[in-house]
Scaffold this motif. Structure first.
Motif, short mmCIF file in Angstrom:
data_model
loop_
_atom_site.label_atom_id
_atom_site.label_comp_id
_atom_site.label_asym_id
_atom_site.label_seq_id
_atom_site.Cartn_x
_atom_site.Cartn_y
_atom_site.Cartn_z
N VAL A 146 0.84 -1.19 0.00
CA VAL A 146 0.00 0.00 0.00
C VAL A 146 0.88 1.24 0.00
N TYR A 147 0.47 2.24 -0.79
CA TYR A 147 1.16 3.53 -0.84
C TYR A 147 0.16 4.64 -0.54
N TYR A 148 0.64 5.68 0.10
CA TYR A 148 -0.19 6.83 0.46
C TYR A 148 0.33 8.08 -0.23
N SER A 149 -0.60 8.87 -0.78
CA SER A 149 -0.24 10.14 -1.40
C SER A 149 -1.00 11.28 -0.73
N PRO A 150 -0.30 12.29 -0.21
CA PRO A 150 -0.96 13.43 0.43
C PRO A 150 -1.31 14.53 -0.55
N ASP A 151 -0.88 14.40 -1.83
CA ASP A 151 -0.97 15.52 -2.77
C ASP A 151 -1.54 15.11 -4.13
N GLU A 152 -2.66 14.41 -4.10
CA GLU A 152 -3.40 14.04 -5.31
C GLU A 152 -2.61 13.15 -6.26
N GLY A 153 -1.76 12.32 -5.72
CA GLY A 153 -1.04 11.36 -6.55
C GLY A 153 0.26 11.85 -7.13
N VAL A 154 0.77 12.98 -6.65
CA VAL A 154 2.06 13.48 -7.13
C VAL A 154 3.21 12.71 -6.49
N SER A 155 3.18 12.59 -5.17
CA SER A 155 4.22 11.85 -4.45
C SER A 155 3.57 10.73 -3.65
N TRP A 156 4.36 9.70 -3.35
CA TRP A 156 3.82 8.51 -2.68
C TRP A 156 4.75 8.05 -1.57
N GLN A 157 4.15 7.57 -0.48
CA GLN A 157 4.88 7.05 0.66
C GLN A 157 4.46 5.60 0.90
N GLN A 158 5.42 4.71 1.03
CA GLN A 158 5.11 3.30 1.25
C GLN A 158 4.54 3.08 2.64
N ARG A 159 3.50 2.28 2.72
CA ARG A 159 2.88 1.92 4.00
C ARG A 159 2.98 0.40 4.20
N GLY A 160 1.90 -0.26 4.56
CA GLY A 160 1.94 -1.68 4.86
C GLY A 160 1.44 -2.56 3.73
N THR A 161 1.23 -3.85 4.04
CA THR A 161 0.75 -4.82 3.07
C THR A 161 -0.30 -5.71 3.73
N PRO A 162 -1.55 -5.70 3.25
CA PRO A 162 -2.57 -6.58 3.83
C PRO A 162 -2.33 -8.03 3.44
N THR A 163 -2.90 -8.92 4.22
CA THR A 163 -2.82 -10.34 3.92
C THR A 163 -3.74 -10.67 2.75
N GLY A 164 -3.25 -11.48 1.84
CA GLY A 164 -4.08 -11.90 0.71
C GLY A 164 -3.86 -11.04 -0.52
N GLN A 165 -4.40 -11.51 -1.62
CA GLN A 165 -4.31 -10.82 -2.90
C GLN A 165 -5.40 -9.77 -2.99
N VAL A 166 -5.03 -8.52 -3.22
CA VAL A 166 -5.99 -7.43 -3.23
C VAL A 166 -6.76 -7.41 -4.55
N HIS A 167 -8.09 -7.27 -4.46
CA HIS A 167 -8.96 -7.19 -5.63
C HIS A 167 -9.60 -5.82 -5.80
N ALA A 168 -9.70 -5.04 -4.72
CA ALA A 168 -10.30 -3.71 -4.80
C ALA A 168 -9.95 -2.95 -3.52
N VAL A 169 -9.95 -1.62 -3.60
CA VAL A 169 -9.59 -0.79 -2.45
C VAL A 169 -10.52 0.42 -2.38
N ALA A 170 -10.79 0.87 -1.17
CA ALA A 170 -11.59 2.07 -0.95
C ALA A 170 -11.01 2.81 0.25
N VAL A 171 -11.19 4.12 0.27
CA VAL A 171 -10.60 4.96 1.32
C VAL A 171 -11.62 5.99 1.78
N ALA A 172 -11.56 6.36 3.06
CA ALA A 172 -12.42 7.41 3.59
C ALA A 172 -11.71 8.09 4.75
N THR A 173 -12.10 9.33 5.01
CA THR A 173 -11.57 10.06 6.16
C THR A 173 -12.56 9.96 7.31
N ALA A 174 -12.11 9.46 8.44
CA ALA A 174 -12.97 9.31 9.61
C ALA A 174 -13.26 10.67 10.24
#
Length: 293
Positions: A234-262
């Protein structure tokens, strides 16, 4: 029509990534192609269907929806709740208004709807769908809603301000997935060669030269985005996809992703994987089963 398959994307993306790393004089192991999906694998993962094509989350209500080969499911709790008809929703995206989604694909068995479905829209959370355009013409495998309208890919990249009239975009790439935010005109296209980025609702594109190879991407808001590499990182971008920061890796093969701000401002990431639905409450650094106590 050229629509990248999941296996081909992973193989090609892994090859690109390996070549890049070799040039940097480091070692790399390419990601193997994904295995064929089956109903059994869906049952084993706890997901209602093994063929997952899209995922969305409502940050206000917490509702998590899964678009699949057999229609739309509410997977906010266990057991999953089936919503509406069993259309094969190959493309799927969330609009700005509650309960409004766009989709594409093929009608359920026995339906008198045209195939492919073209662009369809629901205003009641997926219970019913209306035909908007390109029925019998387009099976959009990638869809994104923007402030300006819709960006879609059916072998040709297209944009529409109203979901009815379409304009062809001259692009020299084939997106696997499109990610946008209905309150912004920034769009990300994931390709086997790397991220392509548009800031004008999909009309023009620029290659992200410093971005990692991303397979799935999603916006949490108009600025923050999350991407998942073919190998699951998983990578995180704070600036609309210009730069990216590496984060973690979930277990299993990823098929889809969604994000929200709590409500507290933290970035929450959901992923539908071969191991089930998982969730991160720390911006993609760590994951646990979505329904764990």
């Amino acid at each position: 029509m050229t629509i990248p398959s999941l296996a081909r994307f992973r193989t090609a993306a892994a090859t690109v990534a390996a070549a890049t790393v070799i040039l940097a004089l480091t070692a790399c192991t390419s990601t193997p192609p994904d295995a064929p999906r089956s109903a059994a694998s869906g049952a084993a993962s706890g997901l209602p269907d093994a063929h997952v094509h899209g995922l969305s989350v409502d940050g206000d209500t917490g509702q998590v929806l899964l678009a699949t080969h057999d229609g739309l499911f509410d997977v906010s709790s266990i057991p999953a709740e089936k919503i509406g008809p069993s259309h094969d929703l190959m493309g799927y995206t969330k609009a700005s208004d509650p309960g409004v989604f766009y989709a594409s694909g093929h009608p359920e068995a026995g339906s008198d709807l045209p195939s492919p479905l073209g662009l369809i829209k629901t205003t009641d959370g997926g219970r019913t769908w209306q035909q908007l355009s390109r029925q019998n013409e387009s099976d959009f495998h990638a869809l994104a809603a923007t402030k300006s309208g819709i960006v879609a890919y059916d072998g040709t990249l297209r944009t529409s301000t109203d979901g009815i009239a379409w304009r062809t975009v001259g692009a020299d790439f084939s997106p696997f997935a499109l990610a946008g935010n209905p309150n912004s005109d920034t769009v990300l296209a994931t390709t086997e060669e790397g991220i392509q980025r548009s800031t004008d609702g999909g009309s023009t594109w620029t290659a992200g030269t410093t971005a990692p190879v991303i397979q799935f991407a999603a916006f949490a808001n108009t600025g923050e985005a999350v991407g998942v590499a073919p190998g699951g990182t998983v990578y995180y971008s704070p600036d609309e996809g210009v730069s990216w920061q590496q984060r973690g890796t979930p277990t299993g093969q990823v098929h889809a992703v969604a994000v929200a701000t709590a409500a507290d401002g933290t970035l929450q990431v959901w992923a539908a994987t071969s191991a089930g639905l998982v969730r991160s409450t720390d911006g993609g650094t760590t994951f646990r089963p979505a329904h764990a106590g």
